[in-house]
Scaffold this active site. Sequence first.
Site, short mmCIF file in Angstrom:
data_model
loop_
_atom_site.label_atom_id
_atom_site.label_comp_id
_atom_site.label_asym_id
_atom_site.label_seq_id
_atom_site.Cartn_x
_atom_site.Cartn_y
_atom_site.Cartn_z
N PHE A 80 -0.41 11.23 3.70
CA PHE A 80 0.95 11.72 3.91
C PHE A 80 1.78 11.41 2.68
O PHE A 80 1.53 10.41 2.01
CB PHE A 80 1.58 11.02 5.12
CG PHE A 80 1.25 11.69 6.42
CD1 PHE A 80 2.20 12.43 7.09
CD2 PHE A 80 -0.01 11.58 6.97
CE1 PHE A 80 1.90 13.07 8.28
CE2 PHE A 80 -0.33 12.20 8.16
CZ PHE A 80 0.64 12.96 8.82
N LYS A 89 10.45 -21.86 9.17
CA LYS A 89 11.60 -20.95 9.18
C LYS A 89 12.57 -21.32 8.04
O LYS A 89 12.92 -22.50 7.88
CB LYS A 89 12.31 -21.07 10.53
CG LYS A 89 13.43 -20.09 10.69
CD LYS A 89 14.12 -20.26 12.02
CE LYS A 89 15.41 -19.47 12.00
NZ LYS A 89 16.33 -19.88 13.04
N ASN A 147 9.58 -1.19 8.13
CA ASN A 147 10.25 0.07 7.80
C ASN A 147 10.54 0.84 9.08
O ASN A 147 10.24 0.35 10.17
CB ASN A 147 9.42 0.90 6.81
CG ASN A 147 8.03 1.13 7.34
OD1 ASN A 147 7.85 1.76 8.38
ND2 ASN A 147 7.04 0.60 6.66
N LYS A 186 0.23 12.62 -5.62
CA LYS A 186 -0.47 11.66 -4.74
C LYS A 186 -1.85 12.18 -4.33
O LYS A 186 -2.82 11.43 -4.26
CB LYS A 186 0.37 11.36 -3.49
CG LYS A 186 1.51 10.42 -3.80
CD LYS A 186 2.44 10.20 -2.61
CE LYS A 186 3.69 9.49 -3.11
NZ LYS A 186 4.73 9.36 -2.10
N ASP A 234 4.87 -1.10 0.33
CA ASP A 234 4.34 -1.17 -1.04
C ASP A 234 4.37 -2.58 -1.60
O ASP A 234 3.66 -2.89 -2.55
CB ASP A 234 5.14 -0.23 -1.96
CG ASP A 234 4.82 1.23 -1.65
OD1 ASP A 234 3.71 1.50 -1.21
OD2 ASP A 234 5.71 2.09 -1.85
N1 CTP Z 1 -0.48 4.37 1.35
C1 CTP Z 1 -1.47 3.41 1.39
N2 CTP Z 1 -1.25 2.17 0.88
C2 CTP Z 1 -0.07 1.87 0.30
C3 CTP Z 1 0.96 2.84 0.25
C4 CTP Z 1 0.71 4.08 0.78
O1 CTP Z 1 -2.55 3.70 1.91
N3 CTP Z 1 0.13 0.66 -0.18
C5 CTP Z 1 -0.75 5.72 1.88
C6 CTP Z 1 0.17 6.18 2.98
O2 CTP Z 1 -0.35 5.88 4.25
C7 CTP Z 1 0.25 7.68 2.75
C8 CTP Z 1 0.08 7.82 1.26
O3 CTP Z 1 -0.56 6.62 0.81
O4 CTP Z 1 -0.78 8.39 3.39
C9 CTP Z 1 1.35 8.02 0.50
O5 CTP Z 1 2.27 7.04 0.86
P1 CTP Z 1 3.78 7.03 0.30
O6 CTP Z 1 4.48 5.84 0.85
O7 CTP Z 1 4.37 8.39 0.50
O8 CTP Z 1 3.54 6.89 -1.24
P2 CTP Z 1 3.17 5.71 -2.21
O9 CTP Z 1 1.79 5.94 -2.69
O10 CTP Z 1 3.46 4.38 -1.59
O11 CTP Z 1 4.15 5.98 -3.43
P3 CTP Z 1 5.77 5.86 -3.48
O12 CTP Z 1 6.15 4.80 -2.49
O13 CTP Z 1 6.02 5.47 -4.88
O14 CTP Z 1 6.30 7.21 -3.15
#
Ligand code: CTP
Length: 421
Positions: free
Chosen positions: A346, A312, A233, A360, A302
């Site tokens: 975050f 590859k 990302n 969250k 995620d």
């Molecule tokens: N986070 C985590 N593990 C994941 C996804 C997120 O520990 N698999 C943590 C991130 O580091 C951040 C928080 O959870 O501190 C929120 O992450 P964010 O990407 O905003 O949200 P998600 O929980 O992934 O939900 P969504 O993508 O549906 O908004």
Amino acid sequence: MSATTGKNILIGVTGGIAAYKVVEVASRLKKSGANVRVVMTKNATEFISPKTFREITGNPVAVKMFAEKEHVAHITLADFADLVLIAPATANFLAKAAHGIADDLLSTTILATTAPKIFCPSMNTNMLENPATQENLNILKSRGIKIIDSASGLLACGVTGKGRLPEPVEICKFVENFFAEQNSRQPEKPVEVSAGFGEVLTIEEKLPLAGKKIIVTAGGTMEPIDPVRYICNRSTGKMGFEIAKAAKNHGAEVLLISGNSTQTPPENLHFQKVESAEEMRRAVLAEYEVCDAVIMSAAVSDYRVKNVAAQKIKKSDETLTLELVKNPDILKELGKLKEKQILIGFAAETENLLEYAERKLREKNLDMIVANDVAAEGAGFAVNTNIASFIHRDGKREDLPKMSKSELAEQIVRRLEEKFF
Ligand code: CTP
């Protein structure tokens, strides 16, 4: 400031009637600024509940050798201690310690730690005066273990004689004097602290976060597709690296765990590079037990590719479909396992910022969430500024103006400090 301030003291409570007095010992040491952890023998729990010590110290109390969450608890505890205080020390425990018998968590920890030890024997007079106990005490003294002499008086068994546990205030004075003497032999500052996260680092002792171990995650995770490609990302890791620097500048011992990032690792902190979310999860969990806070600023993917190709992938059809499976939510898992740790997360959103961030905070059992609209101008990835709101566990919200990521990092670390004290 007391000589015990910032010291890690492990109190071992064995099964004697005087165990109840040790609650006051733990409380006084904690109030003097020490970080106190308690290990109890099974017999000690017959006299007093682990919950009492847990409430007093704010730390989990260990009893079992093979508790589920503690892989190698005796090593973790052994490494934690600047001092081990055994109070009360029963005749049985003295015998085990003198002969290296390790058949429960406390006796194993004693064998595994190189920390200085103070024992407070407490038992019936005849047991204390028995040549076997006296010989064991001599063995322990000859190995440098300090013994606080038992006091005389009416014992629980009804006889009057030697064998009482000294008053808590006396025990604490002994501990205080021990550290005062130790401190006078060391340079004032900076001091070397035992890392717990790995190698030994030099930390300024008098800063507000001195003695705190903080994990910061940063950057984006990289999920492999095949040996040469991955899904990532737009995170550069800047925010997390700034937080790690700020926490270190406030005196914390920092472990920075970073995925993909463009930043140079700051000096004088522990740095661990990881790739996938699963790797980041393992790295955080490995140190979670010993840490005091986690600030999770990493952009964790995620999803990951279900079947990572061993070779590859060659170009063939017009379209290529990758099947993705959900990654573990690291922060949510930390929220479930949470004991004393402060958790800051975050929420990077492009819409419904506050609503999603609050959700969250609740779902992940956080103490604070930093909500930022990554689509807003002057916020988000690959820019030096950010616009954030802090939402606290009690529902309080603070909307911050646009500021540099290093200033925002400073604000986050200050809020963390407030949550500790
Ligand atoms: N986070 C985590 N593990 C994941 C996804 C997120 O520990 N698999 C943590 C991130 O580091 C951040 C928080 O959870 O501190 C929120 O992450 P964010 O990407 O905003 O949200 P998600 O929980 O992934 O939900 P969504 O993508 O549906 O908004």
